[in-house]
Design a protein around this motif. Structure first.
Motif, PDB file in Angstrom:
ATOM      1  N   ALA A 220      84.346 -26.123  69.645  1.00  0.00           N
ATOM      2  CA  ALA A 220      84.197 -27.495  69.146  1.00  0.00           C
ATOM      3  C   ALA A 220      85.551 -28.086  68.794  1.00  0.00           C
ATOM      4  O   ALA A 220      85.836 -29.263  69.097  1.00  0.00           O
ATOM      5  N   LEU A 221      86.443 -27.295  68.167  1.00  0.00           N
ATOM      6  CA  LEU A 221      87.782 -27.784  67.848  1.00  0.00           C
ATOM      7  C   LEU A 221      88.605 -27.993  69.117  1.00  0.00           C
ATOM      8  O   LEU A 221      89.355 -28.979  69.234  1.00  0.00           O
ATOM      9  N   ASP A 222      88.468 -27.065  70.057  1.00  0.00           N
ATOM     10  CA  ASP A 222      89.191 -27.177  71.329  1.00  0.00           C
ATOM     11  C   ASP A 222      88.782 -28.438  72.077  1.00  0.00           C
ATOM     12  O   ASP A 222      89.597 -29.122  72.693  1.00  0.00           O
ATOM     13  N   SER A 223      87.474 -28.776  72.018  1.00  0.00           N
ATOM     14  CA  SER A 223      86.976 -29.963  72.716  1.00  0.00           C
ATOM     15  C   SER A 223      87.489 -31.248  72.080  1.00  0.00           C
ATOM     16  O   SER A 223      87.600 -32.293  72.750  1.00  0.00           O
ATOM     17  N   GLN A 224      87.830 -31.213  70.797  1.00  0.00           N
ATOM     18  CA  GLN A 224      88.359 -32.384  70.112  1.00  0.00           C
ATOM     19  C   GLN A 224      89.880 -32.510  70.238  1.00  0.00           C
ATOM     20  O   GLN A 224      90.446 -33.514  69.796  1.00  0.00           O
ATOM     21  N   GLY A 225      90.512 -31.490  70.798  1.00  0.00           N
ATOM     22  CA  GLY A 225      91.976 -31.511  70.887  1.00  0.00           C
ATOM     23  C   GLY A 225      92.659 -30.948  69.658  1.00  0.00           C
ATOM     24  O   GLY A 225      93.882 -31.087  69.515  1.00  0.00           O
TER      25      GLY A 225
END
Length: 383
Positions: A343-348
């Motif tokens: 989820a953090l990776d998808s938000q950058g």
């Protein structure tokens, strides 16, 4: 001679004057006599009137005195009655209790007489009583429903001792003293008023038994009755919603869950079931909207469902928040750390994502393919 004549003349004159005076006095007397008579008459009339007035006044005074006495006595009686009613309500109770005690004594007298008459034949009636009681018990077991606990049957069992039988006959005679003088075995049916909790417990057990027998309609009816008696019985509400969900009656299931949420807004179970019904219908946004009011609740099932749904619709911020709470609730679970990292990776948020990926690697419940994916992502985001 002249002197004598003169004297005679004087005497005649005096006699004439005296006669004149007498006539005058007589006239005056005759004139005064009618005046005295009238005065006496007037005086007597006045006295009569005065006497009459005095008598009338005394009569009126006596009448007024009697009227005042009557009013006073009436007021005293009324006040005594009121005071008796207000201050002494126990008097009527005592009278009624006294009357009841008198009636009871009369009944006891009749009972004693009937018992004395029955006692002579009691030894021969014991066997008949036992047989009749057994027949009555069998007939009641056939006629009375088994699930009706509001009626409990208490049978009077005759014993072999003389004293117990006499007591039983005494009780029977007291109940039927007006119509029967002989004693026979009787059956008394006592209705027990159940409390709401006892009634709910009884219907809950009956519903569980109906579910075990696959009698779904009867179970649903019992659960609805439970909710009518006790709307806050959450376990019955969840069971009813599950039964309706199982036979795909989604509208009824959602309605009963909406009622539960209105009664217990902080209960996560109702919202979880509601979200799963929306997922079954393909309404993911409605499912998320049902969960979001309790987004900070510490419930693993609730947060995992919210994290999964928000991840599916691409709401990575809410998904990351849900996975972060899951890592706090179960820090040893690698899948929660992996979901948080993705989820953090998808938000950058790559720095936070790398930290979450490394935390995932430290857990022991992830597969080798997951570890390979984590190494690849760490390489790509510049470890």
């Amino acid at each position: 001679m002249s002197v004598i004549n003169q004297m005679l003349k004087d005497l005649d004159q005096r006699q004439g004057d005296e006669s004149i005076n007498n006539e005058r006095q007589h006239i005056f007397a005759t004139q005064r006599q009618p005046k005295k008579t009238w005065l006496l008459i007037l005086l007597s009339l006045v006295l009569i009137n005065v006497f009459t007035l005095i008598i009338w006044w005394q009569y009126q005074e006596n009448q007024q005195l009697k009227a005042q006495q009557n009013i006073t006595s009436t007021a005293n009686i009324a006040s005594e009655q009121l005071e008796h009613q207000v201050k002494s309500p126990a008097a009527s109770i005592k009278e009624s209790s006294l009357q009841r005690s008198i009636d009871t004594e009369r009944q006891n007298t009749v009972v004693k007489q009937s018992v004395n008459r029955v006692d002579e034949n009691i030894s021969s009636q014991v066997t008949e009583q036992q047989n009749e009681n057994q027949q009555i018990a069998l007939s009641i077991q056939k006629n009375v429903p088994s699930n009706n606990s509001n009626e409990q049957v208490h049978r009077q069992q005759p014993t072999t001792t003389n004293n117990t039988v006499k007591q039983q006959e005494n009780d029977t005679a007291q109940q039927h003293v007006s119509s029967k003088t002989d004693s026979k075995p009787t059956l008394s049916i006592a209705r027990k008023q159940l409390t709401p909790k006892e009634l709910v417990d009884q219907k809950t057990n009956a519903a569980q038994q109906a579910i075990e027998r696959s009698e779904i309609k009867q179970a649903e009816q019992l659960l609805e009755e439970i909710l009518l008696i006790q709307p806050t019985h959450h376990s019955s509400r969840k069971q009813l919603a599950a039964l309706w969900f199982g036979r795909q009656d989604y509208r009824a299931a959602l309605n009963v869950l909406f009622q539960g949420i209105s009664l217990a807004p902080q209960n996560p179970d109702f919202r979880i079931m509601q979200a799963r019904i929306y997922i079954k219908q393909g309404m993911l946004s409605n499912a998320i909207a049902s969960l979001l009011p309790l987004a900070k609740v510490d419930n693993v099932e609730f947060q995992s469902l919210l994290a999964s749904l928000t991840q599916q619709v691409g709401d990575h911020k809410k998904s990351a928040a849900a996975y972060l709470r899951l890592t706090q609730l179960q820090p040893a679970q690698g899948k929660w750390w992996l979901g948080y990292a993705v989820a953090l990776d998808s938000q950058g948020e790559f720095n936070l994502a790398k930290s979450a990926y490394r935390q995932t690697q430290q857990t022991n419940d992830i597969s080798e393919s997951t570890r390979q994916f984590i190494r690849q992502r760490l390489t790509e985001i510049g470890e």
